[in-house]
Design a protein around this motif. Structure first.
Motif, PDB file in Angstrom:
ATOM      1  N   ARG A 170       4.070 -78.404  -4.360  1.00 25.67           N
ATOM      2  CA  ARG A 170       4.211 -79.763  -4.907  1.00 25.67           C
ATOM      3  C   ARG A 170       3.082 -80.675  -4.435  1.00 25.67           C
ATOM      4  O   ARG A 170       2.552 -81.477  -5.206  1.00 25.67           O
ATOM      5  N   ALA A 171       2.723 -80.565  -3.166  1.00 28.63           N
ATOM      6  CA  ALA A 171       1.658 -81.416  -2.624  1.00 28.63           C
ATOM      7  C   ALA A 171       0.357 -81.199  -3.375  1.00 28.63           C
ATOM      8  O   ALA A 171      -0.358 -82.158  -3.699  1.00 28.63           O
ATOM      9  N   ILE A 172       0.044 -79.956  -3.667  1.00 32.19           N
ATOM     10  CA  ILE A 172      -1.210 -79.640  -4.352  1.00 32.19           C
ATOM     11  C   ILE A 172      -1.098 -79.944  -5.845  1.00 32.19           C
ATOM     12  O   ILE A 172      -1.994 -80.558  -6.432  1.00 32.19           O
ATOM     13  N   ALA A 173      -0.014 -79.536  -6.455  1.00 26.30           N
ATOM     14  CA  ALA A 173       0.150 -79.735  -7.904  1.00 26.30           C
ATOM     15  C   ALA A 173       0.122 -81.206  -8.278  1.00 26.30           C
ATOM     16  O   ALA A 173      -0.351 -81.568  -9.360  1.00 26.30           O
ATOM     17  N   LEU A 174       0.594 -82.072  -7.396  1.00 28.89           N
ATOM     18  CA  LEU A 174       0.704 -83.499  -7.720  1.00 28.89           C
ATOM     19  C   LEU A 174      -0.366 -84.375  -7.077  1.00 28.89           C
ATOM     20  O   LEU A 174      -0.327 -85.592  -7.223  1.00 28.89           O
ATOM     21  N   HIS A 175      -1.346 -83.785  -6.408  1.00 30.12           N
ATOM     22  CA  HIS A 175      -2.263 -84.613  -5.633  1.00 30.12           C
ATOM     23  C   HIS A 175      -3.129 -85.549  -6.462  1.00 30.12           C
ATOM     24  O   HIS A 175      -3.651 -86.526  -5.936  1.00 30.12           O
ATOM     25  N   THR A 176      -3.265 -85.311  -7.751  1.00 35.03           N
ATOM     26  CA  THR A 176      -4.034 -86.226  -8.611  1.00 35.03           C
ATOM     27  C   THR A 176      -3.135 -87.069  -9.507  1.00 35.03           C
ATOM     28  O   THR A 176      -3.635 -87.756 -10.400  1.00 35.03           O
ATOM     29  N   THR A 177      -1.838 -87.020  -9.284  1.00 31.35           N
ATOM     30  CA  THR A 177      -0.885 -87.733 -10.130  1.00 31.35           C
ATOM     31  C   THR A 177      -0.557 -89.081  -9.495  1.00 31.35           C
ATOM     32  O   THR A 177       0.092 -89.128  -8.462  1.00 31.35           O
ATOM     33  N   PRO A 178      -0.991 -90.183 -10.100  1.00 30.72           N
ATOM     34  CA  PRO A 178      -0.752 -91.488  -9.489  1.00 30.72           C
ATOM     35  C   PRO A 178       0.735 -91.846  -9.414  1.00 30.72           C
ATOM     36  O   PRO A 178       1.500 -91.580 -10.332  1.00 30.72           O
ATOM     37  N   GLY A 179       1.121 -92.425  -8.284  1.00 28.47           N
ATOM     38  CA  GLY A 179       2.422 -93.042  -8.129  1.00 28.47           C
ATOM     39  C   GLY A 179       3.582 -92.157  -7.731  1.00 28.47           C
ATOM     40  O   GLY A 179       4.546 -92.640  -7.153  1.00 28.47           O
ATOM     41  N   ILE A 180       3.538 -90.883  -8.011  1.00 28.93           N
ATOM     42  CA  ILE A 180       4.688 -90.014  -7.756  1.00 28.93           C
ATOM     43  C   ILE A 180       4.682 -89.411  -6.349  1.00 28.93           C
ATOM     44  O   ILE A 180       5.715 -89.428  -5.675  1.00 28.93           O
ATOM     45  N   PRO A 181       3.577 -88.893  -5.839  1.00 36.77           N
ATOM     46  CA  PRO A 181       3.610 -88.224  -4.540  1.00 36.77           C
ATOM     47  C   PRO A 181       4.151 -89.080  -3.393  1.00 36.77           C
ATOM     48  O   PRO A 181       4.818 -88.563  -2.498  1.00 36.77           O
TER      49      PRO A 181
END
Length: 183
Positions: free
Chosen positions: A78-89
């Protein structure tokens, strides 16, 4: 360049986690940081999915092959998959949030004003930035230009739009309007 960037991501993410009273597992945060951009490089970028998923899948396999529990592998994924997703991580596991914060700090300077000057200088001395802005963006171009459709809905499309002549992102409106539904 990616090695030093990844190490800075870990260190900046750790500092932000401490400041925000997050308590990530340091080993999982380190693995997340070290693998977060692996999907930009061969042999990890040979699929037609988002580079973040390539890196996440590779890190998950790395952890499971070494006997880590599935739950730990999923946090890193999850940390890697979402690292470019603003606001969610920032609303997820401490490792996910801290990885994102480290990426934001190193890539766009988020939170630099909250880091103590001595810490910042020490990190950059150990892991120099060099010509980071130019080299980092070129790594994105090199890793994504042969799979432009994977940038849909991500900040990655911005890089290709800026650097690849003729690149034009397909918008959400176009996808809805071109869908095979009659109306």
């Amino acid at each position: 360049m990616i090695f030093h960037h990844s190490r800075r991501v870990f260190l900046f993410g750790s500092l932000h986690a401490r400041e925000l009273d997050l308590r990530p597992d340091p080993e999982l945060l380190y693995i997340s940081a070290m693998f977060h951009d692996a999907g930009l490089s061969i042999p990890f970028s040979d699929t037609r999915q988002r580079f973040e998923l390539d890196g996440a899948d590779h890190a998950r396999k790395f952890l499971l092959d070494r006997g880590f529990p599935e739950s730990a592998a999923e946090v890193v994924w999850r940390a890697i998959a979402l690292h470019t997703t603003p606001g969610i991580p920032g609303r997820m596991d401490p490792e996910v949030a801290a990885t994102n914060y480290g990426v934001l700090t190193d890539a766009v300077g988020w939170g630099l004003d909250r880091l103590q000057g001595g810490q910042l200088d020490e990190i950059v001395a150990a892991h120099p930035r060099g010509d980071f802005k130019k080299e980092f963006l070129q790594a994105f171009v090199d890793g994504l230009e042969d799979r432009p459709d994977t940038t849909y809905g991500t900040v990655n499309a911005d890089v290709l739009e800026h650097f690849v002549p003729g690149f034009r992102r397909t918008s959400m409106v176009e996808r809805v309007m071109d869908a095979p539904w009659p109306r």
